[in-house]
Design an enzyme around this catalytic site. Structure first.
Site: not given
Lengths: 266, 394
Positions: B88, B110, B377
């Site tokens: 991210k 969010e 990830s």
């Protein structure tokens, strides 16, 4: 002339504005919802704006979100919404009925089927909250084929290019968005400039109606004075529906509010 | 306006299904993003952040023990080692830098698992921006450590109570905020979903994963992988690692959706395998919904995959057949979570454990040796409490 044209020409000849209350269909259940809508008309609504409950209403503030949740909790489906509309149409032949929906509801039913169902139930217009001008072409085509007016939204500070396009393409009426944000009464409505109203007139736009944050008779007067042909009041109406269904206030409070708002439009 | 604008559509999917009010904000963002992609100063700044701050490039790790006894090999792209603990951060830094260039000082986001919220908080802290993160109360409960992390990093966390109170509702609330604040605020959407230009922009900022992995894999194996495998919630880590392989048709691209308690249980987030076309959060895509068009509540043990829709490009890659999409259940993901911890000393995020579980399944089923690239990830620290509880139950 269709119902909107008749309404606006009659209002113009009387020198009046048009008052349009909004409620969510099926809030809090289909039977009560019908009774409420019936009362809106009997107490002075010139036209109706009726929302379909949706699980994810991104354009709505807390009041209308709660109304949708109440209807969904009562198991209200699209079929129930169309049934209520049909009953209203049967009782009131002349009043224009607008629907307010989200794109997914239209696509889930099938675009053509949705507009045909709306027409068959007796609705006059549909506004899809999350379909802007850019994405509206297939929806406009399908609506037109079914004989439904597709209403487009024009923010007060939209660029000139958007003004021209929305003015040319909005059918039934033109929804003037009074301010930024989502539906609700916590922020007051803004007013359109004289230039914008003149522009819309020159462009032969459908009658502009102001919505978002219109919650008092004074705001109705101000909107009409600014050149709007009518106003839509949503959250202020739906809050009074909530007060009724939660036992905080009698239904008469809602109806007297409707009468006051209509009086202000006279 | 620039002349060559990218299409907002991926086949039938994508678009800009937002209230008219937000269209100018999206168009402004599109222009700013396109400009940034031609701006060498912007690119250099982002690259400096990615290398000297976030820790790029991340390594490619060959699993030595997991596949002992078989000839197949599994390589992990170690996004778990990126600052913040997940992929991210790549795109949070990209978007936050872009917002700064646009003169927007307030950032809203969010978050589901909290990873995107943490990445946003990190990016805003380092770039001197104000971060406001919307998070469902259900997620706040199951991802406590990340909530504290965000606050510690200076972000304001706003609980969202509507509906199922997970990622979907958090996005609704962020969109509502943005409708009133877009003039001064950038909405830092966390995945390759939402209205154009988000899917394109997020993909672009995440493609660094695939670009590095492609080179690293080639160096290690002397050839491209047989398959690239990544978990798919909204789909940002998957599209990021898929992107450089899209034109190499010999490489299978496999997205792993969370099958929750089973693909036929009704309790899953397999939007691609079980969803219908529709519109949610600004894009036309595949969406879990009932026959009436009401959006369904999704379920997964991993909060980061718990989303009833998917980015439009994945819907398109599914429709064209370029990528395959499969399901891994909560239980299978938990098994892989433990296995990787025990055999390789790497605790994966439960999200990433879905991708690994499928890779292990492929290795088990295959008669010929496979060379697989798995996007790891994120790391699993945030999942420890939840995993402990789930494992005690099993």
């Amino acid at each position: 002339m269709n119902r909107y044209q008749k309404l606006f020409s009659r209002a113009e000849s009387k020198g009046e504005g048009v008052f349009i209350p909004f409620v969510v269909l099926g809030d809090p259940d289909p039977a009560t919802s019908f009774k409420i809508i019936e009362g809106l008309v009997e107490n002075g609504a010139d036209a109706l704006e009726l929302g379909f409950p949706f699980s994810d209403p991104i354009a709505d503030g807390p009041v209308i979100q709660r109304a949708g949740q109440r209807a969904l909790a009562a198991g209200v489906r699209q079929e129930d919404c169309f049934r209520i509309i049909k009953k209203i149409r049967k009782k009131f032949a002349g009043i224009p009925i607008g629907l307010l929906v989200y794109a997914n509801l239209v696509l889930a039913r099938g675009m053509a089927v949705f507009f045909r169902s709306a027409k068959k139930a007796g609705a006059d217009s549909v506004l899809i909250a999350d379909v802007p001008l850019l994405e509206s072409a297939p929806f406009r085509r399908a609506a037109e084929q079914a004989g439904i007016d597709l209403v487009l939204v024009l923010p007060l500070h939209a660029g000139r290019e958007t003004v021209i396009k929305v003015a040319g393409k909005s059918r039934g009426y033109l929804y003037l968005l009074s301010r930024k944000g989502v539906t609700g009464v916590d922020q007051e409505a803004g007013l359109p400039s004289r230039d914008l109203m003149q522009d819309l007139k020159n462009l032969n736009a459908a009658p502009p109606v102001l919505g978002f944050g219109v919650s008092t008779p004074e705001q109705v007067c101000a909107a009409l004075e600014a050149g709007c042909r009518g106003v839509i009041s949503g959250s202020a109406v739906v809050q009074r529906v909530e007060d009724y269904v939660t036992g905080k206030a009698p239904l008469e409070d809602l109806f007297s509010f409707i009468r006051k708002m209509k009086d202000a439009a006279r | 306006m620039l002349k060559k604008n990218p299409s907002p559509y991926y086949g039938n999917f994508g678009g800009m299904f937002v209230p008219e009010l937000l269209v100018p904000a999206l168009l402004q963002l599109e222009q700013a993003f396109l400009k940034s992609q031609k701006d060498s100063a912007f690119k250099a700044q982002l690259n400096t952040l990615l290398t000297t701050y976030a820790g790029r490039p991340t390594p490619l790790t060959l699993c030595h023990n997991l596949t002992a006894g078989v000839t197949s090999r599994i390589y992990l792209k170690r996004e778990d080692l990126l600052h913040g603990g997940a992929h991210k951060t790549n795109q949070a830094l990209g978007q936050a830098l872009l917002a700064k260039h646009m003169g927007k000082r307030r950032i809203i986001a969010e978050t589901g698992a909290g990873q995107h919220g943490v990445a946003t908080a990190i990016a805003c802290a380092v770039l001197g921006l104000k971060a406001v993160v919307y998070m469902g109360v259900k997620d706040i409960k199951r991802q406590q450590p990340n909530v504290f992390r965000m606050k510690l990093l200076g972000a304001e966390v706003i609980p969202v109570t509507a509906g199922a109170a997970t990622l979907k509702e958090a996005i609704n609330q962020a969109l509502r905020d943005w409708a009133g604040s877009y003039e001064t605020t950038h909405y830092l959407l966390g995945t390759a979903a939402g209205p154009h230009p988000y899917p394109l922009m997020v993909k672009t900022f995440q493609t660094v994963i695939g670009v590095e992995a492609k080179k690293q894999f080639l160096k290690a194996e002397g050839r491209p992988p047989d398959a690239v495998i990544a978990c798919v919630g909204g789909g940002s880590n998957a599209i990021g690692i898929f992107a450089p392989f899209l034109n190499n048709k010999d490489v299978r691209l496999i997205g792993v959706e969370a099958a929750g308690k089973g693909l036929d249980s009704g309790l899953h987030c397999a939007s691609i395998q079980k969803g219908k076309e529709g519109v949610l959060h600004g894009a036309r895509s595949l969406i879990l919904q009932d026959r009436d068009g009401q959006i369904s509540d999704s379920h997964s043990i991993s909060a980061g995959l718990d989303y009833p829709a998917v980015g439009p490009e994945h819907a398109h890659l599914h429709q064209t057949g370029r990528a395959e999409y499969v399901g891994i259940t909560d239980r299978q993901a938990l098994e892989a979570f433990q296995l990787l911890s025990q055999k390789e000393g790497i605790i994966p995020a439960l999200e990433s454990a879905h991708a690994l579980a499928h890779a292990l399944r492929m290795v088990k089923k295959s008669r010929k040796p496979l060379r697989l690239l798995v996007n790891l990830s994120g790391r699993g620290d945030k999942d420890l409490t939840l995993a402990e509880k789930a494992l005690r139950k099993n």
